[in-house]
Design an enzyme around this catalytic site. Structure first.
Site, PDB file in Angstrom:
ATOM      1  N   GLU A 131       0.856  -1.191   0.000  1.00 51.93           N
ATOM      2  CA  GLU A 131       0.000   0.000   0.000  1.00 51.93           C
ATOM      3  C   GLU A 131       0.890   1.239   0.000  1.00 51.93           C
ATOM      4  OE1 GLU A 131      -3.420   1.938   2.945  1.00 51.93           O
ATOM      5  OE2 GLU A 131      -1.785   0.737   3.773  1.00 51.93           O
TER       6      GLU A 131
ATOM      7  N   CYS B  20      -4.283  -3.073   4.455  1.00 50.80           N
ATOM      8  CA  CYS B  20      -3.983  -2.514   5.769  1.00 50.80           C
ATOM      9  C   CYS B  20      -5.058  -2.815   6.814  1.00 50.80           C
ATOM     10  CB  CYS B  20      -3.723  -1.011   5.644  1.00 50.80           C
ATOM     11  SG  CYS B  20      -2.728  -0.330   7.006  1.00 50.80           S
TER      12      CYS B  20
ATOM     13  N   LYS C 191      -9.699   0.006  -1.712  1.00 52.83           N
ATOM     14  CA  LYS C 191      -9.902  -0.275  -0.287  1.00 52.83           C
ATOM     15  C   LYS C 191     -11.336   0.036   0.132  1.00 52.83           C
ATOM     16  CE  LYS C 191      -7.526   0.786   4.087  1.00 52.83           C
ATOM     17  NZ  LYS C 191      -6.440   1.627   4.660  1.00 52.83           N
TER      18      LYS C 191
END
Length: 521
Positions: free
Chosen positions: A264, A376, A325
């Site tokens: 990321e 994440c 995301k």
């Protein structure tokens, strides 16, 4: 005067609860003492037992706020006020738990109801507000414990239930008013949970196919918030690390990977619109001659919006599949109530454009293998993992950027959560981080590789491609829904019983008796 006396009676209980909350916080990484959960929960229940509902609210608040202050001090990197605000917010969930638990403890089957109520509390904290914050789940502390294997059967919510139940059973044994029968049942049940989990066998074998994957940790120039303005250097670091990998492949000292994974924010500059960034990525892709999963921040879809994405960059066809995301971090990647808060909290201006959430799971078929990509913090959200598993993910990928929190304990906590996801899903998890922790976790939660922080790291792993499902992934969200529903049912039963006591009626309706009077013909 009466209120002061009541406060004087509850304060010692709050002190005990604060100690229990601190103890529970130390069960997790980076401290890593999971056995403390089995002590913290009984201590918390002892503080609640015999208290009023109002007192239970204060006791639960003391427990929950302290728990989160110990668990997430890394948020103070953003600001001490942010860490305190989060602790208070999450602590309120345990305040509500405390208020209800004081009444549930009076039920006959209170050990079951309390453990279910704990799961319901975790479920609520993981859902609201702004999508919730699942960081405080008991299950995350047990990656190295035989108990952790239970996650493969009942998922991480079910594992939290088992851990909470163990703590409750310890309290049932130690509780002065517990009947001998309850103590015996509690001991037998506790031994069965611990012994049964130790007998679970977790397979790491594949279904006959293996894929070679390279995780690239290029590192960032600095800690804390410094890296945000140095995007080109970060991208170049990952380019250079990838070129070094290719040199080793050409020399024969490293196996050629089938896929390369960048983390990321390996580029914070939109590669669709910035020629220099695109050229860096294409240089890396053509050098290794295999697809690279690039972590990129892209502009749009709306004005003043951006998305945190994973882009499959093919050496022949260029950028292709893209995952955005789905759970951006509130106050980290976007600001709720932005217009209202910005005039009062100037620090929020650092966030810039709002991050728009993606709408589809990160299921990515790449050259015959289906990868499940998560980014994440969203690793901690059950629905994200469940969706990629439903989509046929054979290998899980975590692209992450923890540079802001390096050296604070947060990367270790996230790595532990990742290990529990491997156990739950029975999938190898490949982790690529800008600055650490990157690594490879086998399907049984065993760590094959774990990088240091703030150093370059490139690791090539041969991992099994798996299609079989664990019982946990087959059941999906049902264990959490059922256990939470039982927790709510326990609260309802407790409140009904309380109302009956208040009105002078029986706590349970009398059993019907057969009349001896003859019914006239």
């Amino acid at each position: 005067m009466d209120r002061l006396k009541a406060l004087g009676r509850v304060l010692p209980r709050v002190v005990v609860a604060v100690a229990a909350g601190a103890m529970l916080g130390f069960a997790f990484e980076p401290h890593d003492h999971p056995w403390l959960t089995i002590l913290a929960i009984p201590l918390f229940l002892a503080a609640l037992n015999g208290a009023s509902a109002k007192g239970g609210f204060l006791i639960g608040a003391g427990f929950g706020i302290t728990y989160y202050l110990v668990l997430v001090p890394w948020l103070s990197i953003i600001g001490g006020d942010a860490a305190i605000a989060l602790a208070i917010l999450e602590g309120l969930f345990y305040a509500v738990f405390g208020a209800f638990a004081t009444q549930v403890l009076k039920l006959k089957l209170w050990p079951l109801w309390i453990a279910c109520l704990w799961v319901a509390t975790e479920f609520a904290a993981a859902s609201i507000p702004f999508g919730g914050f699942p960081w405080g789940r008991l299950a995350w502390a047990f990656a190295d414990s035989p108990l952790g294997k239970l996650a493969s059967l009942v998922g991480n919510p079910g594992l939290s239930f088992a851990i909470a139940l163990l703590g409750v059973l310890v309290y049932a044994v130690l509780r002065p008013k517990s009947a001998l029968k309850l103590r015996v049942v509690a001991l037998v049940a506790g031994v069965a949970i611990v012994g049964g989990s130790a007998l679970i066998n977790l397979s790491t074998e594949g279904d006959g196919k293996v894929v070679k994957a390279a995780m690239v940790q290029g590192n960032v120039p600095g800690k804390g918030l410094e890296f945000l303005g140095r995007a080109r250097t970060v991208t170049r670091n990952h380019l250079n690390a990838t070129l070094d990998l290719q040199k080793r492949v050409q020399e024969g000292s490293e196996d050629k990977p089938d896929i390369v994974i960048w983390p990321e924010n390996s580029t914070d500059i939109d590669p669709y619109k910035d020629a220099e960034t695109r050229a860096d990525i294409e240089q890396a892709v053509k050098a290794v001659d295999v697809p690279i999963l690039v972590g990129a921040v892209t502009e749009g879809p709306g004005p003043d919006e951006r998305q945190t994405t994973g882009i499959v960059w093919d050496p022949v066809t260029g950028p292709g599949q893209r995952y955005a995301k789905r759970h951006p971090v509130p106050f980290g990647e976007y600001i709720p109530f932005r217009d209202q808060l910005l005039p009062y909290i100037k620090r929020l201006e650092m966030i810039g454009r709002q991050t728009a959430p993606g709408t589809v799971p990160g299921v990515m078929p790449i050259r015959g293998v289906t990868y499940g990509d998560v980014i994440c913090f969203e690793l901690a959200y059950d629905n994200v993992i469940q969706d990629v598993m439903k989509g046929g993910a054979q290998v899980l990928v975590v692209q992450t950027n923890n540079a802001t929190y390096g050296g604070t304990g947060q990367p270790e906590q996230q790595f532990a959560i990742t290990r529990m996801r491997a156990i739950e899903t029975g999938r190898t998890v490949l982790i690529a981080s800008t600055s650490g922790i990157s690594g490879v976790i086998q399907p049984d939660g065993t760590v094959e590789h774990k990088s240091s922080q703030f150093v370059p790291d490139v690791y090539v792993a041969s991992v099994p491609v798996r299609d079989t499902h664990t019982l946990a992934t087959t059941l999906g969200g049902w264990p959490q829904w059922i256990l939470s529903g039982l927790g709510i049912l326990g609260v309802v039963l407790a409140l009904v019983a309380r109302r009956r006591r208040a009105t002078g009626g029986p706590e349970t309706p009398p059993a019907p008796t057969r009349s001896r009077e003859k019914i006239p013909a």
